[in-house]
Scaffold this motif. Structure first.
Motif, PDB file in Angstrom:
ATOM      1  N   GLU A 198       0.815  -1.218   0.000  1.00 37.26           N
ATOM      2  CA  GLU A 198       0.000   0.000   0.000  1.00 37.26           C
ATOM      3  C   GLU A 198       0.847   1.267   0.000  1.00 37.26           C
ATOM      4  O   GLU A 198       0.534   2.224  -0.683  1.00 37.26           O
ATOM      5  CB  GLU A 198      -0.968   0.013   1.190  1.00 37.26           C
ATOM      6  N   THR A 199       1.905   1.294   0.788  1.00 39.00           N
ATOM      7  CA  THR A 199       2.721   2.502   0.849  1.00 39.00           C
ATOM      8  C   THR A 199       4.017   2.344   0.062  1.00 39.00           C
ATOM      9  O   THR A 199       4.559   3.297  -0.463  1.00 39.00           O
ATOM     10  CB  THR A 199       3.049   2.868   2.307  1.00 39.00           C
ATOM     11  N   ASN A 200       4.524   1.130  -0.019  1.00 41.85           N
ATOM     12  CA  ASN A 200       5.782   0.868  -0.725  1.00 41.85           C
ATOM     13  C   ASN A 200       5.933  -0.648  -0.843  1.00 41.85           C
ATOM     14  O   ASN A 200       4.977  -1.373  -0.661  1.00 41.85           O
ATOM     15  CB  ASN A 200       6.971   1.492   0.029  1.00 41.85           C
ATOM     16  N   LEU A 201       7.125  -1.092  -1.086  1.00 42.68           N
ATOM     17  CA  LEU A 201       7.382  -2.528  -1.035  1.00 42.68           C
ATOM     18  C   LEU A 201       7.491  -2.929   0.427  1.00 42.68           C
ATOM     19  O   LEU A 201       7.876  -2.144   1.270  1.00 42.68           O
ATOM     20  CB  LEU A 201       8.684  -2.860  -1.766  1.00 42.68           C
ATOM     21  N   CYS A 202       7.190  -4.167   0.739  1.00 45.00           N
ATOM     22  CA  CYS A 202       7.301  -4.595   2.126  1.00 45.00           C
ATOM     23  C   CYS A 202       8.762  -4.718   2.524  1.00 45.00           C
ATOM     24  O   CYS A 202       9.654  -4.734   1.688  1.00 45.00           O
ATOM     25  CB  CYS A 202       6.567  -5.904   2.334  1.00 45.00           C
ATOM     26  N   LYS A 203       9.001  -4.823   3.821  1.00 48.89           N
ATOM     27  CA  LYS A 203      10.375  -4.857   4.324  1.00 48.89           C
ATOM     28  C   LYS A 203      11.159  -6.041   3.786  1.00 48.89           C
ATOM     29  O   LYS A 203      12.374  -6.007   3.716  1.00 48.89           O
ATOM     30  CB  LYS A 203      10.363  -4.916   5.855  1.00 48.89           C
ATOM     31  N   ALA A 204      10.456  -7.104   3.430  1.00 43.78           N
ATOM     32  CA  ALA A 204      11.155  -8.295   2.931  1.00 43.78           C
ATOM     33  C   ALA A 204      11.679  -8.110   1.512  1.00 43.78           C
ATOM     34  O   ALA A 204      12.548  -8.849   1.075  1.00 43.78           O
ATOM     35  CB  ALA A 204      10.237  -9.512   2.990  1.00 43.78           C
ATOM     36  N   LEU A 205      11.116  -7.141   0.775  1.00 38.78           N
ATOM     37  CA  LEU A 205      11.535  -6.904  -0.610  1.00 38.78           C
ATOM     38  C   LEU A 205      12.170  -5.521  -0.703  1.00 38.78           C
ATOM     39  O   LEU A 205      11.470  -4.525  -0.866  1.00 38.78           O
ATOM     40  CB  LEU A 205      10.332  -6.968  -1.561  1.00 38.78           C
TER      41      LEU A 205
END
Length: 138
Positions: free
Chosen positions: A14-21
């Motif tokens: 929703e806001t960006n890529l998730c922390k894992a990516l």
């Protein structure tokens, strides 16, 4: 899955890529979009939300491949198991979606799951359980 900084991460784009990516691991060919982007199906995310974001292959990528790579995860054990649950959409044009595992000591990526063709044009969900005695990326 556990990386050195945190426990489970939920990833919704929703806001960006998730922390894992990590941002720099968004290889050319992947775009972050929603169902209102005018790029064709899917027209919503797996919850039916037309404004929710997901990752999609760019229309120019029909004949080639594009990858996504996670951060480095810590080894798994009985206490720290790794399960990755993801929603995916495969259209007739998509070819094959594969999930691979690369251990720290290996140069090659081992294919641990793939899907192609069947259950087309609908959202599907899958959970992969990963075990590795060393650090790894997916």
């Amino acid at each position: 899955c556990f990386n050195s900084g945190s426990s489970r991460d939920k990833c919704d784009f929703e806001t960006n890529l998730c922390k894992a990516l990590p941002e720099f691991n968004l290889h050319p060919g992947w775009i972050r979009r929603n169902g209102q982007s005018g790029m064709g199906p899917p027209y919503s995310d797996h919850n039916g939300n037309e404004s929710a974001y997901f990752l999609s292959l760019s229309p120019e990528m029909q004949s080639s491949s594009a990858g996504l790579r996670t951060n480095v995860f810590l080894p798994t054990d009985e206490e720290h198991i790794c399960q990755i649950r993801f929603h995916y959409w495969v259209s007739e044009m998509s070819g094959t979606l594969m999930v691979g595992l690369q251990k720290r000591s290996e140069d090659t990526v081992t294919n641990i799951w793939q899907v192609s063709g069947e259950l087309q044009n609908q959202w599907n969900v899958n959970t992969i359980t990963i075990s590795s005695t060393e650090k790894y990326e997916v």
